[in-house]
Motif scaffolding. Structure first.
Motif, PDB file in Angstrom:
ATOM      1  N   ASN A 246     101.113  -7.565  98.455  1.00  7.83           N
ATOM      2  CA  ASN A 246     100.509  -6.637  98.773  1.00  7.83           C
ATOM      3  C   ASN A 246      99.106  -6.673  98.076  1.00  7.83           C
ATOM      4  O   ASN A 246      97.976  -6.673  98.729  1.00  7.83           O
ATOM      5  CB  ASN A 246     101.123  -5.139  98.573  1.00  7.83           C
ATOM      6  N   GLN A 247      99.138  -6.712  96.501  1.00  4.97           N
ATOM      7  CA  GLN A 247      98.018  -6.845  95.799  1.00  4.97           C
ATOM      8  C   GLN A 247      97.126  -8.167  95.984  1.00  4.97           C
ATOM      9  O   GLN A 247      95.774  -8.077  96.125  1.00  4.97           O
ATOM     10  CB  GLN A 247      98.304  -6.757  94.358  1.00  4.97           C
ATOM     11  N   TRP A 248      97.823  -9.223  96.298  1.00  6.55           N
ATOM     12  CA  TRP A 248      97.232 -10.461  96.582  1.00  6.55           C
ATOM     13  C   TRP A 248      96.618 -10.414  97.965  1.00  6.55           C
ATOM     14  O   TRP A 248      95.204 -10.914  98.158  1.00  6.55           O
ATOM     15  CB  TRP A 248      98.262 -11.632  96.628  1.00  6.55           C
ATOM     16  N   SER A 249      97.173  -9.752  98.933  1.00  8.98           N
ATOM     17  CA  SER A 249      96.352  -9.902 100.277  1.00  8.98           C
ATOM     18  C   SER A 249      95.099  -9.048 100.316  1.00  8.98           C
ATOM     19  O   SER A 249      94.137  -9.332 101.091  1.00  8.98           O
ATOM     20  CB  SER A 249      97.675  -9.469 101.373  1.00  8.98           C
ATOM     21  N   GLN A 250      95.401  -7.935  99.576  1.00 12.47           N
ATOM     22  CA  GLN A 250      94.207  -7.036  99.675  1.00 12.47           C
ATOM     23  C   GLN A 250      92.807  -7.555  98.897  1.00 12.47           C
ATOM     24  O   GLN A 250      91.609  -7.431  99.480  1.00 12.47           O
ATOM     25  CB  GLN A 250      94.497  -5.656  98.771  1.00 12.47           C
ATOM     26  N   ARG A 251      93.075  -8.609  97.926  1.00 11.08           N
ATOM     27  CA  ARG A 251      92.114  -9.235  97.070  1.00 11.08           C
ATOM     28  C   ARG A 251      91.634 -10.902  97.561  1.00 11.08           C
ATOM     29  O   ARG A 251      90.518 -11.248  97.467  1.00 11.08           O
ATOM     30  CB  ARG A 251      92.286  -9.341  95.898  1.00 11.08           C
TER      31      ARG A 251
ATOM     32  N   ASN B 165      88.688 -11.456 100.087  1.00 12.87           N
ATOM     33  CA  ASN B 165      87.441 -10.727  99.657  1.00 12.87           C
ATOM     34  C   ASN B 165      86.568 -11.539  98.761  1.00 12.87           C
ATOM     35  O   ASN B 165      87.071 -11.839  97.384  1.00 12.87           O
ATOM     36  CB  ASN B 165      87.660  -9.618  98.997  1.00 12.87           C
TER      37      ASN B 165
ATOM     38  N   GLU C 192      95.359  -8.404  88.368  1.00 14.09           N
ATOM     39  CA  GLU C 192      96.002  -7.281  89.007  1.00 14.09           C
ATOM     40  C   GLU C 192      97.161  -7.659  89.741  1.00 14.09           C
ATOM     41  O   GLU C 192      98.406  -7.072  89.669  1.00 14.09           O
ATOM     42  CB  GLU C 192      94.994  -6.921  90.009  1.00 14.09           C
TER      43      GLU C 192
END
Length: 283
Positions: A215-220, A223, A234
């Motif tokens: 989840n953290q990886w896919s958010q960043r 980008n 993170e």
């Protein structure tokens, strides 16, 4: 060659067999003083030459020794470059001092050495527990800068690629220490770190708690504005359960947890390289 040189370089670096005089930072400092003097390189053209010259020298040498003595000289070049590029004795010594200070209950000493690990960013730790987590994230970042990124450039672009990345990183660190703004360096390092940081962070997803880290990886990951340090630290923090009960001093519990994660991630990288070598994707 990539797998053999990588394993030999890691062994020599862990055993601290490379003296300070042969550390890459020392050699690059001597290179700059010899060819460019002591004045900062404020011109873009000279900066470009300074960045490219070590890379071109290694690439020309690689072309010259290719195929000689049944590839032994090429293997020796790969191994020598890997040993130099993985060297970071200074950071290892500071981390050792941090652990020793924590183990003897020296809180102020722990904070002091923690700040020295990565002096280019503030830890902003408010407690010993917070300090452990912040240092753990810093350790994950340093593992990326001195192991993960270097290994990826060595694997896919050869010795010249690894030398180029380390040269740009050296000029970036040197400029930050001296409070300088050098042309080309920071944008180039940001570009060089973009893809490798996402790949190494993906390794944390696979070697840690998959769902929360993903989840953290896919958010960043997609980008462009997310820095390499942010995605590494993170995702690493999310991928590992931080210990709260341990015989170790409280400010090193989380640090050790994240250090274990970094080691698992590097083992995953070696396994991946082994498979790529078996199938002939990399030499």
């Amino acid at each position: 060659m990539a797998l053999f040189s990588l394993l030999v370089a890691i062994l020599i670096e862990r055993l601290k067999l490379l003296p300070q005089a042969w550390q890459l930072e020392t050699l690059l400092s001597l290179y700059v003083k010899t060819f460019f003097g002591r004045e900062p390189l404020h011109q873009s053209a000279m900066m470009a030459v300074a960045l490219l010259l070590p890379t071109l020298a290694v690439q020309v040498l690689a072309w010259f020794v290719a195929g000689l003595f049944w590839g032994v000289l090429s293997l020796a070049l790969w191994t020598a470059v890997a040993i130099l590029c993985f060297s970071h004795l200074k950071q290892r010594e500071i981390f050792k001092q941090y652990i020793q200070a924590a183990c003897r209950g020296d809180v102020s000493g722990s904070f002091h050495y923690a700040e020295q690990l990565d002096p280019y960013s503030s830890l902003e730790a408010v407690s010993e527990v917070d300090l452990g987590a912040k240092v753990g994230q810093t350790v994950a970042w340093l593992n990326y800068r001195f192991y993960g990124a270097v290994a990826l450039y060595l694997i896919f672009l050869g010795p010249a690629g690894a030398v180029f990345y380390c040269t740009v990183r050296y000029f970036s660190d040197d400029a930050k220490v001296k409070g300088l703004e050098l042309p080309l360096v920071e944008p180039l390092l940001t570009l060089l770190d973009w893809l490798p940081s996402r790949l190494i962070a993906c390794g944390y997803v696979l070697s840690g708690h998959f769902t929360s880290a993903l989840n953290q990886w896919s958010q960043r990951a997609f980008n462009w504005r997310v820095s390499a340090r942010e995605i590494i630290t993170e995702v690493a923090l999310e991928a590992e359960t931080l210990e709260v009960d341990s015989d170790a001093p409280i400010c090193v519990q989380s640090t050790i947890s994240l250090l274990r994660l970094s080691k698992r991630n590097f083992i995953l990288l070696v396994i991946g390289l082994s498979l790529l070598t078996i199938f002939g994707v990399v030499p």
